[in-house]
Design a protein around this motif. Sequence first.
Motif, short mmCIF file in Angstrom:
data_model
loop_
_atom_site.label_atom_id
_atom_site.label_comp_id
_atom_site.label_asym_id
_atom_site.label_seq_id
_atom_site.Cartn_x
_atom_site.Cartn_y
_atom_site.Cartn_z
N THR A 185 0.82 -1.22 0.00
CA THR A 185 0.00 0.00 0.00
C THR A 185 0.85 1.26 0.00
N GLN A 214 -10.23 6.81 -7.71
CA GLN A 214 -10.74 8.13 -7.30
C GLN A 214 -9.79 9.25 -7.69
N ARG A 215 -8.50 8.90 -7.86
CA ARG A 215 -7.53 9.96 -8.24
C ARG A 215 -7.77 10.43 -9.67
N ARG A 233 -9.33 3.56 -4.32
CA ARG A 233 -8.56 4.74 -3.94
C ARG A 233 -7.82 5.32 -5.15
N GLU A 238 -8.53 -0.92 -7.51
CA GLU A 238 -8.44 -0.17 -6.25
C GLU A 238 -9.26 1.11 -6.35
#
Lengths: 836, 224
Positions: free
Chosen positions: B172, B204-205, B201, B199
């Motif tokens: 991570t 979302q970027r 996360r 992923e």
Amino acid sequence: MNSKQLALTFRLLGRDWRGGELGLLLAALVVAVTIVVAIALFVDRIQGAILGESNQFLAADRLIRSNVAIPTHWADIAQSNDLRHAEVLNFPTMAMAGDQLRLVAVKAASNEYPLLGQVTFLSAPGGRDQLVSGGPAAGEVWVSPRLLPLLEVDIGEPLMIGEVELTITGLVVREPDAGFSAFAYGPRVLMNLDDIAQSGVVQPGSRVQHNLLVSGSADALSSWEAAMREQLRPDDQLMGVKEAQPRLAQSIDRAERFLLLAGAMGVVLAGVAIAIASRRYTERHYDYVGVLKSLGATSNKILSLYLSHLIILCFIAVFTGSILGWFLHWVAVDSVRGLLLVDLPEPGYAALVLGAATAGISFLAFACPALLHLQKVAPMRVLRRELGTPDFNSRLVLWVGMGGLLALIYLYSSSLVITVSLLLVIGLLGALVMGLTWCLIRIAPGLDGRAANAWALALAAIRRRSRHSALQVFVFTVVILLVLVLALLRNALLEEWRLQIPPETPNHFVLNISPYEVDGFVDLLQQHGYEHAGIYPTARVRMSAHNGQPLRRQDGPASQEGAAAPSDQAGRSINITWSEQLPEDNLLIDGQWWDDAEPGGVSLEEEFATRYGIKIGDRLRFSLADASVELQVRNIRQLDWERMRPNFFVIASPGSLEAFDLVSMTSFYLPPGNKAFLNTLLRELPTVSIIEMDRVIEQVTRIIDQVSMAVELVLLLIALAAAIVLLASIQTSMDERFRDNAILKTLGARLGLLRQAMRLEFAFLGAMAGLLAAGGAELVAALLQTRILDMQPQFHPWLFLVGPAMGAVIVTLIGLAVARRSLSATPMTVLRQLSS
Amino acid sequence: MIIASQLCKTVDSHEGRLHILQDINLRIEAGEAVAIVGASGSGKTTLLSLLAGLDLPSSGSIQLAGEEITSLNEDQRAEVRARYVGFVFQSFQLLPSLTALENVMLPAELKGLEQPRQIAEQFLERVGLAERVRHYPRQLSGGEQQRVAIARAFAGQAPILFADEPTGNLDTHTGAIIIDLLFALNREQGTTLVLVTHEQRLAQRCARQLELSAGRLVKDSAQP
């Protein structure tokens, strides 16, 4: 390709080199070129030297021998064919010095004699040997050293030959063609042909052997031979070294064939190594090409990149291989140079061209198919490895590879028989070995790996890589087989040569022993500790009629054209003997051997009978002076000409030759340095004649030594190539070994266990290959012996023990040396490398 | 910049015909950062391979930088990739016999760019590996290897970057560093970024997310 692309090509090649696979491919290419260049150069030069030296047996390349004078225009025919020529007469006569008389063997030679080789000459007894390229001048004579005490003369004193007085100006120690002079029945006297007319010893009807010697290029010789064959008379013999020294010619011929075979096998091995190395190189580059393609490289760019790499490799291989091959041939030549009497011919450039051609063909046939395959790698491989591996067209690769092998072997051996037999054998063996190995691996017990012992691990590894293991066993089998075949042939050749001239072979023949002298002769030999090889009563008779008709040869040119064969009104001179028993080494092939007392029968040698068209039951007339007998052919024999012992074309049954005055002949071994005994013998029995064969035996032995050494060296070179193939083959399984061992170590397997398992795996594969190779080698060696080397095949039961043992030991040693790294690497390093 | 219309991909298997992708329509503009998300086996990587011209669809068309790549053969698509596309892979795909520097130089060299060495050194410095240029992949950690792969992707100076699970093989913490680096370079170079990830996360970027399910495009965040 512009300079920028060229620079990129070299840059990428340099980086690629670090991967390691290119090194193996280059090594295989270099070995191929080295083997070809070294063997081609070596064989070429040694062949030249050996042939040169063996031709010296004749002191010429060819000669015509006859009991009647050679027509003067025959010399003109030789001259018009650009051949050098010389004339030589051989005859026995009495030489006189003061009041001493002695039977001598005269050789009267023209000024051009010898055309090949040199005469070993001494200017005074006890002096140093000198090699001279000619005989005595007119008015002079050179004599055998042992004639001086016999005639009680010295250098500078006169010697009478017939009516001419000649001055002794030197001693003749050795003539190149000494062993080939049938009239060497006494000490040698060498004189100039120009003095013959004045001597008056050669008259019509004299027993003189006339020789026309010629020498020149191979082309000139063959056109001269063709012209002369039309003109030869029945009693004329046209001879090269093959006819003059059949034993030696056969030895040389077999050695040449062996070297060519070995060379061809070396090329096969190198080809296999290149194919394996290319395949591995290709497989290791799938990812590389996948990445290049994802980065936008087109198929053409990939192809041109890899082709450029290979072409550069080829150039490096040709350059390096030529230098190494040249160097290796010098080492080999240097080691046999001491054995050679003649100068080695200059090395030719043909061998270098052959080396370059080998690299080119190997590149096209073994490396290109694998590389062409690389351009088909799909760029998807970067995302999904399993989708990006193109199907390997094994059949195409196989055919192209076989085509390449065919081209290489033919290029190397120039023999269609060798090419086709080798390819057929390899092809058949491949199918057989792959099938058998597959079955053996499948049915081998205990392969399920339940027990965590080394055997279970080893067998599980073999089974897991069963396709690869089968391929490895095939490669091991071919390699071991080729080495075994060469070793078997080498042993057979050396053994046969050794048998030809065993130690203490009789080296002196004694002729003309009168019946009343036989006991005295035998006693004299015994007193000096020598043993004779049997006493043979003989007579030199004329075979004058065949079934009441004049004798006709069946093998003359006229008979081949369908016209009547030339007849020989005078008959043929021949040595005849009688015997109760079939002589040792003779083989009865037709008819019956006679009972103890059955006069009137005669036995003939097979080729002799064929030459004159004589069959069992035919009647032959033999005559000597006023006496003559007619004998019936009872049987036909085969002779072993390989052995140095008295052999007879014609043997009569006991009691058949009573009409003739028989004299005896025998042979015995006289150790070097005991030549003085010959003078003792001649003083005691002045009428006997001695033929000194020691120089010939020495020369034959030396040539056979050279050939043996050449055979050994070539075998060594082939073993080197074999080791490289084994190495390349084991390299191909290294990735899998690294991964397997890393996983097993991660799971807790001890290093000792893995090492033992690897040892057992290699030993098992090696032993299996050795066993298959032993069976194959027996078959191939027998085929080659009967088809190519003209030898009797033998069965070697020990091979089935030695083969597997040798296979197990060698494969294990090389295997462990190569695969040891896969044991020492830490699991983490390996797994990280594999994941990246 | 990238337009896909009626995109389908089917393969034949032992169990019959498999529909990997069905009826995909999408448009990605220059400079966009798009994440393709979905469960395992939803067809994410297949879609990426088609958009990048690594594979051909069974039907439908794709325009990449104005070129209709579905009508091109493999070599013509390779030329398109050479001009417009860079990659970052889950398994890094560094060539083991090349040093970090040589790996990064490779695309620039293949493109025939001037001074590939300087370009490569510059990007290696940018990803923080200036001291490791002579190291081979086996001498680098996973995170370092992926940084080399990112440097290589940008060194080719391609306007479109495809990334397949770029953090899939990383922990991570390292993954986060890699993502920061990827987005930072993307901003600096103004490239279009299409990445495949599972992923959230990371997805979302990206300004836009495309969600696949059983081979169909079920959600496009740009079209609520």
